[in-house]
Design an enzyme around this catalytic site. Sequence first.
Site, PDB file in Angstrom:
ATOM      1  N   HIS A   1       0.735  -1.266  -0.033  1.00 17.77           N
ATOM      2  CA  HIS A   1      -0.068  -0.031  -0.026  1.00 17.77           C
ATOM      3  C   HIS A   1       1.033   1.264  -0.179  1.00 17.77           C
ATOM      4  O   HIS A   1       1.908   1.440   0.179  1.00 17.77           O
ATOM      5  CB  HIS A   1      -0.924  -0.127   1.200  1.00 17.77           C
ATOM      6  CG  HIS A   1      -0.400  -0.039   2.344  1.00 17.77           C
ATOM      7  ND1 HIS A   1       0.525   1.076   3.143  1.00 17.77           N
ATOM      8  CD2 HIS A   1      -0.542  -1.011   3.636  1.00 17.77           C
ATOM      9  CE1 HIS A   1       0.852   0.691   4.253  1.00 17.77           C
ATOM     10  NE2 HIS A   1       0.260  -0.466   4.583  1.00 17.77           N
TER      11      HIS A   1
ATOM     12  N   CYS B   1       2.285  -4.962   6.671  1.00 16.84           N
ATOM     13  CA  CYS B   1       2.336  -4.565   5.319  1.00 16.84           C
ATOM     14  C   CYS B   1       3.672  -4.218   4.533  1.00 16.84           C
ATOM     15  O   CYS B   1       4.514  -3.901   5.197  1.00 16.84           O
ATOM     16  CB  CYS B   1       1.276  -3.664   4.924  1.00 16.84           C
ATOM     17  SG  CYS B   1      -0.487  -4.112   5.615  1.00 16.84           S
TER      18      CYS B   1
END
Length: 169
Positions: free
Chosen positions: A124, A144
């Site tokens: 992301h 992430c």
Amino acid sequence: MKRTLKLTMAALLVALAASCAPSKFKTYNGPPVTQIVVNKSARQMLFLSGSNIIGAYNIGLGNEPIGHKEFSGDGKTPEGLYYIDRRNPDSRYHLSLGVSYPNLQDATFALTQGKDPGKDIFIHGQGPEGRVLAPLKRDWTAGCIAVTDDEMEDIYAMVRDGTPILINP
């Protein structure tokens, strides 16, 4: 009548301005991305088409960057072979691509330990939170893989669902 005309004109100007705003959705006309390789220790993510590197990005990881993700909340980024399995155009981190963690091995291990393996691992952008945290701490996510918002726009356009992602220590 004049007031209605002025309001109509104002509404048209706002609509025109909004339609001219740059879109976060880009197009990509290059070679297909056939694999993503993440090298955690080098903080680098490579995009391959066959054996050719067609893109390379510096990355941030989970706030506990060493080791394989085992449980929900451990702050680690997983290691192993996964796949891009979904996309989120409305991510709080600008745009995001889902990583298929946990796989069967990850889930089985966590369950044998009586714990939740976690979920929602993504590549992301930064979004508002990352723009504040990334300058202070390179590895700021909950597990992430983070890039800048501009880079994420390119990645989102390049990568298709089903693309394998190999995450190395």
